[in-house]
Design a protein around this motif. Structure first.
Motif, mmCIF file in Angstrom:
data_model
loop_
_atom_site.group_PDB
_atom_site.id
_atom_site.type_symbol
_atom_site.label_atom_id
_atom_site.label_comp_id
_atom_site.label_asym_id
_atom_site.label_seq_id
_atom_site.Cartn_x
_atom_site.Cartn_y
_atom_site.Cartn_z
ATOM 1 N N TYR A 80 0.801 -1.211 0.000
ATOM 2 C CA TYR A 80 0.000 0.000 0.000
ATOM 3 C C TYR A 80 0.842 1.273 0.000
ATOM 4 N N VAL A 81 0.334 2.297 -0.683
ATOM 5 C CA VAL A 81 0.962 3.615 -0.675
ATOM 6 C C VAL A 81 1.098 4.143 0.751
ATOM 7 N N HIS A 82 0.033 4.030 1.559
ATOM 8 C CA HIS A 82 0.101 4.612 2.903
ATOM 9 C C HIS A 82 1.107 3.889 3.793
ATOM 10 N N HIS A 83 1.328 2.591 3.558
ATOM 11 C CA HIS A 83 2.362 1.883 4.309
ATOM 12 C C HIS A 83 3.757 2.319 3.858
ATOM 13 N N PHE A 84 3.898 2.603 2.577
ATOM 14 C CA PHE A 84 5.192 3.056 2.080
ATOM 15 C C PHE A 84 5.535 4.430 2.648
ATOM 16 N N ILE A 85 4.535 5.293 2.752
ATOM 17 C CA ILE A 85 4.758 6.607 3.374
ATOM 18 C C ILE A 85 5.218 6.427 4.816
ATOM 19 N N LYS A 86 4.598 5.484 5.515
ATOM 20 C CA LYS A 86 5.012 5.178 6.890
ATOM 21 C C LYS A 86 6.482 4.784 6.935
ATOM 22 N N ASP A 87 6.900 3.922 6.014
ATOM 23 C CA ASP A 87 8.291 3.454 5.992
ATOM 24 C C ASP A 87 9.251 4.602 5.706
ATOM 25 N N MET A 88 8.894 5.440 4.753
ATOM 26 C CA MET A 88 9.761 6.567 4.422
ATOM 27 C C MET A 88 9.855 7.543 5.590
ATOM 28 N N SER A 89 8.767 7.697 6.335
ATOM 29 C CA SER A 89 8.784 8.577 7.510
ATOM 30 C C SER A 89 9.743 8.055 8.571
ATOM 31 N N ILE A 90 9.735 6.733 8.773
ATOM 32 C CA ILE A 90 10.664 6.121 9.726
ATOM 33 C C ILE A 90 12.103 6.353 9.271
ATOM 34 N N ALA A 91 12.356 6.108 7.982
ATOM 35 C CA ALA A 91 13.717 6.256 7.450
ATOM 36 C C ALA A 91 14.217 7.690 7.593
ATOM 37 N N ILE A 92 13.362 8.658 7.312
ATOM 38 C CA ILE A 92 13.760 10.060 7.433
ATOM 39 C C ILE A 92 14.052 10.409 8.891
ATOM 40 N N ALA A 93 13.220 9.931 9.800
ATOM 41 C CA ALA A 93 13.449 10.198 11.226
ATOM 42 C C ALA A 93 14.773 9.607 11.694
ATOM 43 N N GLU A 94 15.072 8.381 11.268
ATOM 44 C CA GLU A 94 16.336 7.747 11.646
ATOM 45 C C GLU A 94 17.517 8.482 11.011
ATOM 46 N N ALA A 95 17.346 8.893 9.748
ATOM 47 C CA ALA A 95 18.423 9.623 9.069
ATOM 48 C C ALA A 95 18.707 10.949 9.774
ATOM 49 N N GLU A 96 17.652 11.639 10.178
ATOM 50 C CA GLU A 96 17.840 12.904 10.903
ATOM 51 C C GLU A 96 18.559 12.676 12.223
ATOM 52 N N ARG A 97 18.221 11.572 12.889
ATOM 53 C CA ARG A 97 18.897 11.247 14.152
ATOM 54 C C ARG A 97 20.384 11.024 13.927
ATOM 55 N N MET A 98 20.739 10.473 12.754
ATOM 56 C CA MET A 98 22.136 10.215 12.422
ATOM 57 C C MET A 98 22.793 11.393 11.699
ATOM 58 N N LYS A 99 22.019 12.503 11.571
ATOM 59 C CA LYS A 99 22.497 13.717 10.885
ATOM 60 C C LYS A 99 22.878 13.417 9.429
ATOM 61 N N LEU A 100 22.021 12.644 8.765
ATOM 62 C CA LEU A 100 22.240 12.238 7.379
ATOM 63 C C LEU A 100 21.158 12.867 6.504
ATOM 64 N N ASP A 101 21.574 13.572 5.456
ATOM 65 C CA ASP A 101 20.637 14.236 4.542
ATOM 66 C C ASP A 101 20.356 13.322 3.349
ATOM 67 N N LEU A 102 19.059 13.019 3.108
ATOM 68 C CA LEU A 102 18.652 12.132 2.018
ATOM 69 C C LEU A 102 17.613 12.840 1.156
ATOM 70 N N PRO A 103 18.043 13.727 0.254
ATOM 71 C CA PRO A 103 17.089 14.526 -0.533
ATOM 72 C C PRO A 103 16.215 13.702 -1.470
ATOM 73 N N GLY A 104 16.750 12.632 -2.034
ATOM 74 C CA GLY A 104 15.940 11.781 -2.908
ATOM 75 C C GLY A 104 14.776 11.155 -2.160
ATOM 76 N N LEU A 105 15.049 10.685 -0.964
ATOM 77 C CA LEU A 105 14.002 10.102 -0.135
ATOM 78 C C LEU A 105 12.965 11.148 0.244
ATOM 79 N N ALA A 106 13.416 12.342 0.589
ATOM 80 C CA ALA A 106 12.492 13.411 0.958
ATOM 81 C C ALA A 106 11.559 13.754 -0.201
ATOM 82 N N LEU A 107 12.100 13.791 -1.426
ATOM 83 C CA LEU A 107 11.279 14.078 -2.602
ATOM 84 C C LEU A 107 10.250 12.968 -2.814
ATOM 85 N N ALA A 108 10.683 11.723 -2.728
ATOM 86 C CA ALA A 108 9.763 10.602 -2.918
ATOM 87 C C ALA A 108 8.625 10.650 -1.895
#
Length: 297
Positions: free
Chosen positions: A239-267
């Motif tokens: 599902y699209v809404h589950h994928f959004i959930k996964d990307m939200s988790i990944a972005i939160a973890e990346a921010e915690r690690m001070k990692l910038d992922l612009p491609g993921l943010a766009l998606a």
């Protein structure tokens, strides 16, 4: 199974689009299967085949040696495992708990620590392969946790998947799944843009797929989901809404690690646009809808 000694009491919580098939493989493997799902009707087929129904996840945990969960969101995982009367509270000492939900790595570490206080072992073991892989028993399973617990769980995991790798300690399975979802996110945009370009230039996009699908651009997204995009087939494998959930988790973890992922943010932004337009219950290939107006539609 050839030996009754290898038959275990296995619990399964979460009988959604993937969980039903995964639990079915465990039942086919000869194990005594105990199940729970918030919507009882989703367990009817398994119960008809011999599974034992319980009225809560905690009840399943109390009855089983090994417990598998695949629920929706991290908040569901937290409630199911750590809530009053939940899995950790009611699990047997020595039990192995396997969460196959795509969830938060940080939460996986917390659950492992709290379970260990009760003499219970945990694995975070998210999967990739969608409903197709679940039905075929060919999921890729990414595991984090104790090696001894992994060895206990491995025969069971082999009923559900083929590529099963212990990635490290608690949380490592979830971090690996985040890496997987990050790779998929930008690839889905790339496939959509590739097909939109092909159509806009007057090409037969199906023929284009037949050429580029065997070259360096080859991927599951291109070769399996690309034809679905062209056929306007947006039935959900994931599902699209589950994928959004996964990307939200990944972005939160990346921010915690001070990692910038612009491609993921766009998606994530594009998929959120898709969901806000009413397509959150469709498959991830529905991202192509955002490009259809530029693809000869």
């Amino acid at each position: 199974m050839n030996s009754t000694d290898s038959r275990k009491k296995v619990g399964f919580v979460g009988l959604g689009i993937m969980g039903r098939s995964m639990a079915g493989h465990i039942l086919d493997g000869g194990h005594e299967l105990h199940v729970y799902n918030r919507t009882k009707g989703k367990g009817a087929e398994l119960v008809a085949r011999g599974a034992v129904w319980h009225d809560s996840a905690g009840e399943v945990a109390a009855a089983c040696d090994i417990l598998v969960t695949i629920v929706g969101y991290p908040k569901d995982v937290e409630e199911t495992y750590l809530g009053a009367g939940g899995i950790v509270e009611r699990a047997k000492a020595g039990a192995v708990l396997i969460d196959m939900t795509t969830s938060s790595p940080t939460l996986a570490v917390e659950i492992a620590a709290k379970a260990a206080q009760k003499g219970v072992r945990t694995l975070d073991a998210p999967v990739s392969g969608g409903d197709v892989g679940a039905k075929a028993g060919k999921l890729s399973i990414m595991v984090g946790g104790d090696e001894a617990a992994f060895n206990v769980a491995l025969p069971l995991l082999r009923l559900m998947g083929e590529n099963i790798v212990l990635q490290g300690g608690p949380g490592a399975g979830q971090h690996t799944k985040m890496s997987n979802q990050i790779a998929i996110a930008s690839t889905m945009i790339a496939v959509s843009e590739s097909l939109a370009y092909a159509k806009a230039s007057g090409l037969d996009a199906g023929r284009v797929l037949s050429s580029i699908g065997t070259g360096a651009a080859s991927s599951f997204a291109l070769n399996v989901l690309g034809p679905k995009m062209l056929a306007d087939d947006y039935a959900p494998g994931f599902y699209v809404h589950h994928f959004i959930k996964d990307m939200s988790i990944a972005i939160a973890e990346a921010e915690r690690m001070k990692l910038d992922l612009p491609g993921l943010a766009l998606a994530k932004r594009l998929y959120e646009t898709l969901a806000s337009s009413g397509f959150g219950e469709e498959g991830t290939q529905a991202i192509y809808r955002l490009y259809e107006q530029h693809a000869g539609k």
